[in-house]
Design a protein around this motif. Structure first.
Motif, PDB file in Angstrom:
ATOM      1  N   ARG A 199     -21.095  43.712 -54.314  1.00 53.43           N
ATOM      2  CA  ARG A 199     -22.250  44.599 -54.517  1.00 53.43           C
ATOM      3  C   ARG A 199     -23.242  44.615 -53.370  1.00 53.43           C
ATOM      4  NH1 ARG A 199     -19.404  46.510 -57.874  1.00 53.43           N
ATOM      5  NH2 ARG A 199     -19.867  46.821 -60.097  1.00 53.43           N
ATOM      6  N   PHE A 200     -23.336  43.548 -52.625  1.00 54.93           N
ATOM      7  CA  PHE A 200     -24.369  43.466 -51.598  1.00 54.93           C
ATOM      8  C   PHE A 200     -23.781  43.702 -50.214  1.00 54.93           C
ATOM      9  CE2 PHE A 200     -25.896  40.737 -55.065  1.00 54.93           C
ATOM     10  CZ  PHE A 200     -27.104  41.347 -55.331  1.00 54.93           C
ATOM     11  N   ARG A 201     -24.570  44.323 -49.383  1.00 53.95           N
ATOM     12  CA  ARG A 201     -24.203  44.534 -47.986  1.00 53.95           C
ATOM     13  C   ARG A 201     -25.136  43.705 -47.115  1.00 53.95           C
ATOM     14  NH1 ARG A 201     -20.887  46.057 -50.679  1.00 53.95           N
ATOM     15  NH2 ARG A 201     -19.810  48.046 -50.785  1.00 53.95           N
ATOM     16  N   PHE A 202     -24.575  42.765 -46.375  1.00 56.46           N
ATOM     17  CA  PHE A 202     -25.392  41.888 -45.537  1.00 56.46           C
ATOM     18  C   PHE A 202     -24.644  41.654 -44.231  1.00 56.46           C
ATOM     19  CE2 PHE A 202     -23.006  39.524 -48.722  1.00 56.46           C
ATOM     20  CZ  PHE A 202     -22.234  38.664 -47.956  1.00 56.46           C
ATOM     21  N   PRO A 203     -25.364  41.285 -43.178  1.00 55.12           N
ATOM     22  CA  PRO A 203     -24.707  41.083 -41.872  1.00 55.12           C
ATOM     23  C   PRO A 203     -23.628  40.002 -41.951  1.00 55.12           C
ATOM     24  CG  PRO A 203     -27.090  41.169 -41.634  1.00 55.12           C
ATOM     25  CD  PRO A 203     -26.830  41.127 -43.101  1.00 55.12           C
ATOM     26  N   GLY A 204     -22.483  40.298 -41.371  1.00 57.72           N
ATOM     27  CA  GLY A 204     -21.384  39.333 -41.360  1.00 57.72           C
ATOM     28  C   GLY A 204     -20.612  39.256 -42.652  1.00 57.72           C
ATOM     29  N   ARG A 205     -20.813  40.240 -43.550  1.00 59.41           N
ATOM     30  CA  ARG A 205     -20.157  40.192 -44.870  1.00 59.41           C
ATOM     31  C   ARG A 205     -18.633  40.216 -44.722  1.00 59.41           C
ATOM     32  NH1 ARG A 205     -18.399  44.647 -47.546  1.00 59.41           N
ATOM     33  NH2 ARG A 205     -17.925  44.417 -49.768  1.00 59.41           N
TER      34      ARG A 205
ATOM     35  N   PHE B 165     -16.747  39.492 -42.074  1.00 66.75           N
ATOM     36  CA  PHE B 165     -16.266  38.283 -41.398  1.00 66.75           C
ATOM     37  C   PHE B 165     -16.280  37.091 -42.352  1.00 66.75           C
ATOM     38  CE2 PHE B 165     -17.422  34.351 -39.221  1.00 66.75           C
ATOM     39  CZ  PHE B 165     -16.325  34.195 -38.400  1.00 66.75           C
ATOM     40  N   LEU B 166     -17.360  36.962 -43.123  1.00 62.60           N
ATOM     41  CA  LEU B 166     -17.475  35.834 -44.040  1.00 62.60           C
ATOM     42  C   LEU B 166     -16.411  35.903 -45.123  1.00 62.60           C
ATOM     43  CD1 LEU B 166     -19.099  33.319 -44.693  1.00 62.60           C
ATOM     44  CD2 LEU B 166     -20.627  34.722 -46.093  1.00 62.60           C
ATOM     45  N   PHE B 167     -16.112  37.120 -45.594  1.00 62.59           N
ATOM     46  CA  PHE B 167     -15.107  37.261 -46.650  1.00 62.59           C
ATOM     47  C   PHE B 167     -13.722  36.849 -46.136  1.00 62.59           C
ATOM     48  CE2 PHE B 167     -12.095  39.957 -49.110  1.00 62.59           C
ATOM     49  CZ  PHE B 167     -12.316  39.364 -50.342  1.00 62.59           C
ATOM     50  N   PHE B 168     -13.377  37.274 -44.936  1.00 63.00           N
ATOM     51  CA  PHE B 168     -12.080  36.879 -44.381  1.00 63.00           C
ATOM     52  C   PHE B 168     -12.069  35.407 -43.986  1.00 63.00           C
ATOM     53  CE2 PHE B 168     -11.538  41.469 -43.936  1.00 63.00           C
ATOM     54  CZ  PHE B 168     -10.228  41.600 -44.391  1.00 63.00           C
ATOM     55  N   ALA B 169     -13.235  34.867 -43.628  1.00 60.44           N
ATOM     56  CA  ALA B 169     -13.303  33.431 -43.331  1.00 60.44           C
ATOM     57  C   ALA B 169     -13.014  32.615 -44.584  1.00 60.44           C
ATOM     58  CB  ALA B 169     -14.686  33.079 -42.767  1.00 60.44           C
ATOM     59  N   VAL B 170     -13.462  33.131 -45.741  1.00 58.22           N
ATOM     60  CA  VAL B 170     -13.176  32.441 -47.001  1.00 58.22           C
ATOM     61  C   VAL B 170     -11.682  32.440 -47.273  1.00 58.22           C
ATOM     62  CG1 VAL B 170     -13.482  32.594 -49.503  1.00 58.22           C
ATOM     63  CG2 VAL B 170     -15.438  32.887 -47.996  1.00 58.22           C
ATOM     64  N   LEU B 171     -11.036  33.570 -46.989  1.00 56.56           N
ATOM     65  CA  LEU B 171      -9.603  33.683 -47.245  1.00 56.56           C
ATOM     66  C   LEU B 171      -8.757  32.952 -46.208  1.00 56.56           C
ATOM     67  CD1 LEU B 171      -9.286  37.425 -48.294  1.00 56.56           C
ATOM     68  CD2 LEU B 171      -9.186  35.417 -49.764  1.00 56.56           C
ATOM     69  N   LEU B 172      -9.375  32.585 -45.071  1.00 60.18           N
ATOM     70  CA  LEU B 172      -8.613  31.982 -43.976  1.00 60.18           C
ATOM     71  C   LEU B 172      -7.925  30.694 -44.417  1.00 60.18           C
ATOM     72  CD1 LEU B 172      -8.091  32.563 -40.965  1.00 60.18           C
ATOM     73  CD2 LEU B 172      -9.961  30.989 -40.429  1.00 60.18           C
ATOM     74  N   ARG B 173      -8.549  29.960 -45.334  1.00 61.40           N
ATOM     75  CA  ARG B 173      -7.977  28.682 -45.786  1.00 61.40           C
ATOM     76  C   ARG B 173      -6.593  28.876 -46.402  1.00 61.40           C
ATOM     77  NH1 ARG B 173      -5.329  25.491 -47.730  1.00 61.40           N
ATOM     78  NH2 ARG B 173      -5.845  23.564 -48.834  1.00 61.40           N
ATOM     79  N   ASN B 174      -6.409  29.969 -47.124  1.00 63.16           N
ATOM     80  CA  ASN B 174      -5.138  30.173 -47.827  1.00 63.16           C
ATOM     81  C   ASN B 174      -4.055  30.773 -46.947  1.00 63.16           C
ATOM     82  OD1 ASN B 174      -6.608  29.277 -49.945  1.00 63.16           O
ATOM     83  ND2 ASN B 174      -6.051  30.895 -51.352  1.00 63.16           N
ATOM     84  N   MET B 175      -4.378  31.016 -45.672  1.00 60.02           N
ATOM     85  CA  MET B 175      -3.375  31.572 -44.773  1.00 60.02           C
ATOM     86  C   MET B 175      -2.560  30.498 -44.077  1.00 60.02           C
ATOM     87  SD  MET B 175      -5.550  34.710 -43.099  1.00 60.02           S
ATOM     88  CE  MET B 175      -6.358  35.940 -44.140  1.00 60.02           C
ATOM     89  N   PHE B 176      -2.894  29.220 -44.320  1.00 58.87           N
ATOM     90  CA  PHE B 176      -2.188  28.116 -43.686  1.00 58.87           C
ATOM     91  C   PHE B 176      -1.555  27.230 -44.753  1.00 58.87           C
ATOM     92  CE2 PHE B 176      -5.493  29.412 -40.739  1.00 58.87           C
ATOM     93  CZ  PHE B 176      -4.815  29.457 -39.531  1.00 58.87           C
ATOM     94  N   PRO B 177      -0.448  26.585 -44.434  1.00 60.63           N
ATOM     95  CA  PRO B 177       0.164  25.686 -45.423  1.00 60.63           C
ATOM     96  C   PRO B 177      -0.710  24.476 -45.698  1.00 60.63           C
ATOM     97  CG  PRO B 177       1.274  25.524 -43.295  1.00 60.63           C
ATOM     98  CD  PRO B 177       0.316  26.675 -43.187  1.00 60.63           C
ATOM     99  N   ALA B 178      -0.517  23.911 -46.871  1.00 61.98           N
ATOM    100  CA  ALA B 178      -1.374  22.799 -47.308  1.00 61.98           C
ATOM    101  C   ALA B 178      -1.249  21.589 -46.402  1.00 61.98           C
ATOM    102  CB  ALA B 178      -1.017  22.426 -48.740  1.00 61.98           C
ATOM    103  N   ILE B 179      -0.076  21.395 -45.793  1.00 61.49           N
ATOM    104  CA  ILE B 179       0.148  20.204 -44.974  1.00 61.49           C
ATOM    105  C   ILE B 179      -0.764  20.189 -43.749  1.00 61.49           C
ATOM    106  CG2 ILE B 179       1.962  21.291 -43.607  1.00 61.49           C
ATOM    107  CD1 ILE B 179       1.959  17.675 -44.906  1.00 61.49           C
TER     108      ILE B 179
END
Length: 295
Positions: free
Chosen positions: A116-122, A124-138
């Motif tokens: 709902r909100f539009r803020f600077p870096g929104r 980038f921040l959203f994809f940064a949150v998803l970045l963790r799941n793009m790599f294997p757990a090991i």
């Protein structure tokens, strides 16, 4: 008198052409069903065998004398195996439930903010949150272990809960954001015009509409924490702290493997997930269909 009734017209039988693609699809689905169900069926059958029957060759497709002894051993707190299994079970239940509750509590407002909100870096921040799941757990095993050791959380369930949140929370935020995007913002604006605050509009308008999505997210988070193995194996070394995926290794030994006991434990481990899915299946399917058709 003349016969005015019209003669009955016999329609020639229409033979439908053979639809090869349709039958091929059905055949593929049947094969896929067998491929999916067979391991679980074999697990259940083996859990009903004695140790001698489980090692026979050729294998028995159904035991001549099925027994529930393997299940009674697991559920009897008076013997060592039962005490250990019930302890592992409650450890897994506690860690998975705590992870699910915390993931939902944090993901609900976070996903709403991204939607709902539009803020600077929104973006980038959203994809940064998803970045963790793009790599294997090991990849994160050693850094997280060092971090947990510095925090003094090794050999505690807190280390697993925090670790599971690192991959469960991004997925929860991503799923819930999709549901919030599909809820018309005009509904909230109408509530605001009627005098509701933003929190009231969110709590009384958005939350009920997103309930299927929240439940589906909770199911995903619970299953991810319930089945996780590698972090639990690394962070927990105390016997009484272990979770089910690690604890059922007790059935393996250097000299022999208790296959019926192992299969019974594995079947018991799958029961909570199956029950959870069956009970909440209505919301889960509703979440999938609504997410597919809303615009």
């Amino acid at each position: 008198m003349t016969d005015t009734s019209a003669p009955t017209r016999i329609r020639p039988a229409v033979t439908k052409p053979f639809d090869g693609w349709r039958w091929s699809g059905r055949f593929f689905l049947v094969l896929l069903l067998i491929f999916t169900v067979m391991p679980m069926a074999w697990m259940l059958i083996t859990s009903l065998k004695t140790g001698f029957a489980a090692m026979q060759y050729p294998p028995q497709w159904w035991p001549a004398e099925p027994t529930l002894e393997n299940y009674t051993r697991l559920l009897d707190p008076r013997n060592a195996i039962g005490q250990d299994f019930l302890g592992y079970f409650w450890n897994s239940m506690w860690v998975s439930t705590a992870t699910t509750v915390m993931a939902v509590i944090v993901a609900v407002p976070a996903a709403y903010a991204f939607s709902r909100f539009r803020f600077p870096g929104r973006t980038f921040l959203f994809f940064a949150v998803l970045l963790r799941n793009m790599f294997p757990a090991i990849v994160f095993l050693v850094p997280l272990f060092i971090l947990m050791r510095l925090l003094g959380l090794v050999n505690t369930h807190g280390s697993l809960i925090l670790t599971y949140l690192t991959f469960g929370l991004p997925l929860a935020i991503w799923l819930l954001k999709g549901f919030y995007d599909n809820i018309p913002i005009q509904l909230e604006q109408a509530a605001r015009i009627d005098g509701a605050t933003r929190f009231q509009a969110f709590f009384f308008i958005v939350m009920p509409l997103s309930t299927p999505g929240i439940i589906a997210t909770a199911i995903y988070s619970f299953i991810g924490a319930w089945n996780e193995y590698i972090y639990a194996y690394t962070f927990l070394t105390k016997h009484d702290q272990m979770t089910l995926p690690v604890g059922i290794q007790r059935f393996f030994s250097e000299n022999a493997t208790d296959w019926p006991g192992l299969m019974a434990a594995t079947f018991m481990m799958s029961v909570p997930v199956v029950v959870l899915f069956l009970v909440l299946q209505k919301y889960f399917v509703q979440a999938l269909t609504e997410g597919a058709v809303k615009h």
